[in-house]
Design a protein around this motif. Structure first.
Motif, PDB file in Angstrom:
ATOM      1  N   GLY A   1      20.169 105.406  14.288  1.00  5.64           N
ATOM      2  CA  GLY A   1      20.038 104.201  13.490  1.00  5.64           C
ATOM      3  C   GLY A   1      21.189 103.256  13.783  1.00  5.64           C
ATOM      4  O   GLY A   1      22.335 103.688  13.930  1.00  5.64           O
ATOM      5  N   GLY A   2      20.906 101.978  13.856  1.00  2.00           N
ATOM      6  CA  GLY A   2      21.948 100.980  14.096  1.00  2.00           C
ATOM      7  C   GLY A   2      22.648 100.592  12.811  1.00  2.00           C
ATOM      8  O   GLY A   2      22.338 101.116  11.729  1.00  2.00           O
ATOM      9  N   PRO A   3      23.587  99.682  12.884  1.00  2.00           N
ATOM     10  CA  PRO A   3      24.370  99.304  11.693  1.00  2.00           C
ATOM     11  C   PRO A   3      23.547  98.661  10.591  1.00  2.00           C
ATOM     12  O   PRO A   3      23.971  98.666   9.431  1.00  2.00           O
ATOM     13  CB  PRO A   3      25.419  98.339  12.257  1.00  2.00           C
TER      14      PRO A   3
ATOM     15  N   TRP B   1       8.300 101.468  14.984  1.00  2.00           N
ATOM     16  CA  TRP B   1       9.626 101.558  15.590  1.00  2.00           C
ATOM     17  C   TRP B   1       9.506 101.841  17.074  1.00  2.00           C
ATOM     18  O   TRP B   1       8.525 102.398  17.539  1.00  2.00           O
ATOM     19  CB  TRP B   1      10.436 102.669  14.924  1.00  2.00           C
ATOM     20  N   TYR B   2      10.541 101.472  17.813  1.00  2.00           N
ATOM     21  CA  TYR B   2      10.602 101.806  19.230  1.00  2.00           C
ATOM     22  C   TYR B   2      12.053 102.115  19.594  1.00  2.00           C
ATOM     23  O   TYR B   2      12.969 101.909  18.783  1.00  2.00           O
ATOM     24  CB  TYR B   2      10.041 100.671  20.102  1.00  2.00           C
ATOM     25  N   GLY B   3      12.245 102.637  20.794  1.00  2.00           N
ATOM     26  CA  GLY B   3      13.589 102.979  21.242  1.00  2.00           C
ATOM     27  C   GLY B   3      14.198 101.862  22.058  1.00  2.00           C
ATOM     28  O   GLY B   3      13.603 101.390  23.022  1.00  2.00           O
ATOM     29  N   TRP B   4      15.389 101.412  21.665  1.00  2.00           N
ATOM     30  CA  TRP B   4      16.101 100.372  22.401  1.00  2.00           C
ATOM     31  C   TRP B   4      17.509 100.907  22.695  1.00  2.00           C
ATOM     32  O   TRP B   4      18.342 100.974  21.797  1.00  2.00           O
ATOM     33  CB  TRP B   4      16.142  99.082  21.584  1.00  2.00           C
ATOM     34  N   ALA B   5      17.740 101.308  23.928  1.00  4.36           N
ATOM     35  CA  ALA B   5      19.054 101.770  24.373  1.00  4.36           C
ATOM     36  C   ALA B   5      19.596 102.887  23.487  1.00  4.36           C
ATOM     37  O   ALA B   5      20.785 102.916  23.183  1.00  4.36           O
ATOM     38  CB  ALA B   5      20.023 100.601  24.416  1.00  4.36           C
ATOM     39  N   GLY B   6      18.717 103.794  23.062  1.00  2.00           N
ATOM     40  CA  GLY B   6      19.145 104.929  22.259  1.00  2.00           C
ATOM     41  C   GLY B   6      19.128 104.689  20.768  1.00  2.00           C
ATOM     42  O   GLY B   6      19.394 105.602  19.977  1.00  2.00           O
TER      43      GLY B   6
ATOM     44  N   ASP C   1      28.645 100.338  20.431  1.00  3.60           N
ATOM     45  CA  ASP C   1      28.516 101.088  19.183  1.00  3.60           C
ATOM     46  C   ASP C   1      29.408 100.572  18.060  1.00  3.60           C
ATOM     47  O   ASP C   1      29.233 100.968  16.905  1.00  3.60           O
ATOM     48  CB  ASP C   1      28.846 102.562  19.444  1.00  3.60           C
ATOM     49  N   THR C   2      30.357  99.726  18.379  1.00  4.77           N
ATOM     50  CA  THR C   2      31.304  99.278  17.349  1.00  4.77           C
ATOM     51  C   THR C   2      31.080  97.847  16.898  1.00  4.77           C
ATOM     52  O   THR C   2      31.610  97.434  15.866  1.00  4.77           O
ATOM     53  CB  THR C   2      32.746  99.399  17.869  1.00  4.77           C
ATOM     54  N   LEU C   3      30.304  97.092  17.666  1.00  5.25           N
ATOM     55  CA  LEU C   3      30.088  95.684  17.340  1.00  5.25           C
ATOM     56  C   LEU C   3      28.638  95.470  16.907  1.00  5.25           C
ATOM     57  O   LEU C   3      27.712  95.716  17.667  1.00  5.25           O
ATOM     58  CB  LEU C   3      30.399  94.814  18.569  1.00  5.25           C
ATOM     59  N   ALA C   4      28.473  95.023  15.673  1.00  2.00           N
ATOM     60  CA  ALA C   4      27.135  94.727  15.154  1.00  2.00           C
ATOM     61  C   ALA C   4      26.790  93.271  15.447  1.00  2.00           C
ATOM     62  O   ALA C   4      27.679  92.412  15.492  1.00  2.00           O
ATOM     63  CB  ALA C   4      27.081  94.983  13.653  1.00  2.00           C
ATOM     64  N   ALA C   5      25.496  93.000  15.630  1.00  3.04           N
ATOM     65  CA  ALA C   5      25.091  91.630  15.952  1.00  3.04           C
ATOM     66  C   ALA C   5      23.715  91.325  15.368  1.00  3.04           C
ATOM     67  O   ALA C   5      22.821  92.179  15.372  1.00  3.04           O
ATOM     68  CB  ALA C   5      25.078  91.428  17.467  1.00  3.04           C
ATOM     69  N   LEU C   6      23.569  90.111  14.880  1.00  2.00           N
ATOM     70  CA  LEU C   6      22.307  89.623  14.313  1.00  2.00           C
ATOM     71  C   LEU C   6      21.933  88.310  14.981  1.00  2.00           C
ATOM     72  O   LEU C   6      22.804  87.469  15.228  1.00  2.00           O
ATOM     73  CB  LEU C   6      22.448  89.359  12.813  1.00  2.00           C
TER      74      LEU C   6
END
Length: 392
Positions: free
Chosen positions: A13-15, A29-34, A147-152
């Motif tokens: 799960g992402g941030p 849902w789908y897989g995007w870069a893990g 993995d450390t930077l969230a983006a919208l």
């Protein structure tokens, strides 16, 4: 990107995942870069029209993000990409592509110049090993920030009004500008939709408060969270290329000669011969006047989408194929991107046709649809470039 329907396939799960799960009705849902990511959250049509008529929020955190710093950062980047990064000023973002030694495109992405010797490269494909090779022997460091930077991505006509309501000042921000609007939050006027829009960047720990802040500020602007399928419609309307769809990243191909040069993708303007050596330069010099095929924007006769159709010359000779195609809800026309053999990609009267297959109540039919070349984006609203943007 592969589409999965079962999130229990080892995807992370992402941030923003807690908020996405709250919004998800379609559970697509789908897989995007893990990472697990939404193909849609509710209804694709609702999500698309929210993007074009109101505003839409799309989680782009799974995108690969690399920080390149140090005294030799510019030299390393210019060795990697085909354009001259020195022309990207601090506070600006540039589109770029990079190639292997054969001149075949490895990937494309956006390059942020954060400070004189501080850059961020965002792209679709994992690129850490290649970046480490590009910086070998130089005084430059590469850090994977994925993995450390969230983006919208906040996109659509009311996106500026939402940021203003959230207390974020971006009125004078021009397309491809970026700025740290408050400590720990950077906003860029960028996107993958061809519309007015912004991308917001913050630490992973600050992701959910940022989502809530944007959401609470959007009471009167019709904001809707969306998945990739709605974004994909918008990016085709804008004429933007998608890696793995409109071109094959050469490191991901298993068969010979499946890669493409920038000239074959209509990206010759990205190649700068004056900046000195860069990866693939010699091969691109040899290939610049002899592209095997050209990527064309096409208007397709009729209203049946031609995605995946073969392209014929004078209805007889197969000369290419369509990589992306759909009926554009906003442009009100049938549109497509296609690779066509160079000798048949003449801008005037090329006499091209697509063999379109359709299923009507279980019975397949085929017909030839005339293709008309276009040289401009299918949809390019003036609001995407207006500064300051209008308030809707």
């Amino acid at each position: 990107m592969s589409i999965f329907t079962d999130p229990a396939l080892g995807l992370r799960g992402g941030p923003f995942q807690p908020r996405l799960e709250e919004q998800s009705r379609s559970k697509a849902w789908y897989g995007w870069a893990g990472y697990i990511a939404p193909a849609s959250l509710d209804n694709v049509e609702f999500e698309y029209f929210a993007l074009r008529n109101q505003a839409a929020l799309f989680d782009i955190s799974p995108m690969k993000k690399y920080r390149i710093t140090g005294p030799d950062a510019l030299t390393a980047i210019n060795r990697l990409i085909t354009r001259d990064a020195a022309k990207i000023r601090v506070g600006r973002v540039g589109y770029c592509v990079w190639c292997d030694e054969e001149g075949m495109v490895i990937d494309d992405g956006t390059l942020f110049r954060l400070a004189e010797n501080d850059w961020r490269l965002c792209c679709q494909e994992p690129m850490l090993t290649w970046l480490l090779d590009a910086t070998w022997g130089m005084d430059a460091d590469v850090i994977d920030e994925t993995d450390t930077l969230a983006a919208l991505a906040l996109q659509g006509p009311t996106s500026y009004a939402i940021l203003e309501a959230a207390g974020l000042e971006v009125a004078q921000m021009k397309p491809f500008d970026h700025a740290e609007v408050e400590p720990g939050l950077m906003i860029s006027r960028t996107g993958f939709t061809g519309d007015l829009g912004y991308e917001l960047w913050t630490d992973r720990d600050a992701a959910l408060p940022l989502w809530d802040r944007i959401w609470q500020a959007s009471t009167h602007q019709g904001l809707r969270a969306i998945g990739y399928e709605a974004v994909n419609i918008a990016r085709i309307e804008a004429g933007y290329l998608a890696a793995g769809i409109d071109f094959q990243p050469v490191h991901a191909t298993e068969r010979l000669h499946r890669g493409q040069t920038p000239f074959e993708l209509g990206l010759g303007w990205q190649v700068n011969w004056d900046k000195g050596h860069f990866n693939g330069r010699r091969a691109l010099r040899a290939a610049q006047d002899s592209p095997r095929s050209l990527l064309m924007k096409l208007d397709v006769e009729g209203f049946k989408p031609a995605n995946g159709a073969l392209v014929y010359h004078r209805k007889r000779r197969e000369v290419g194929h369509i990589t992306s195609g759909l009926w554009s809800p906003t442009a009100k026309r049938n549109i497509a991107l296609a690779h066509v053999k160079t000798s048949y990609a003449r801008p005037r009267a090329p006499d091209l046709w697509a063999e379109v297959y359709t299923s009507e109540e279980g019975r397949w039919t085929t017909r030839m649809a005339r293709l008309t070349p276009m040289t401009t984006p299918f949809f390019a609203p003036a609001r995407a470039r207006a500064t300051p943007p209008g308030r809707l």
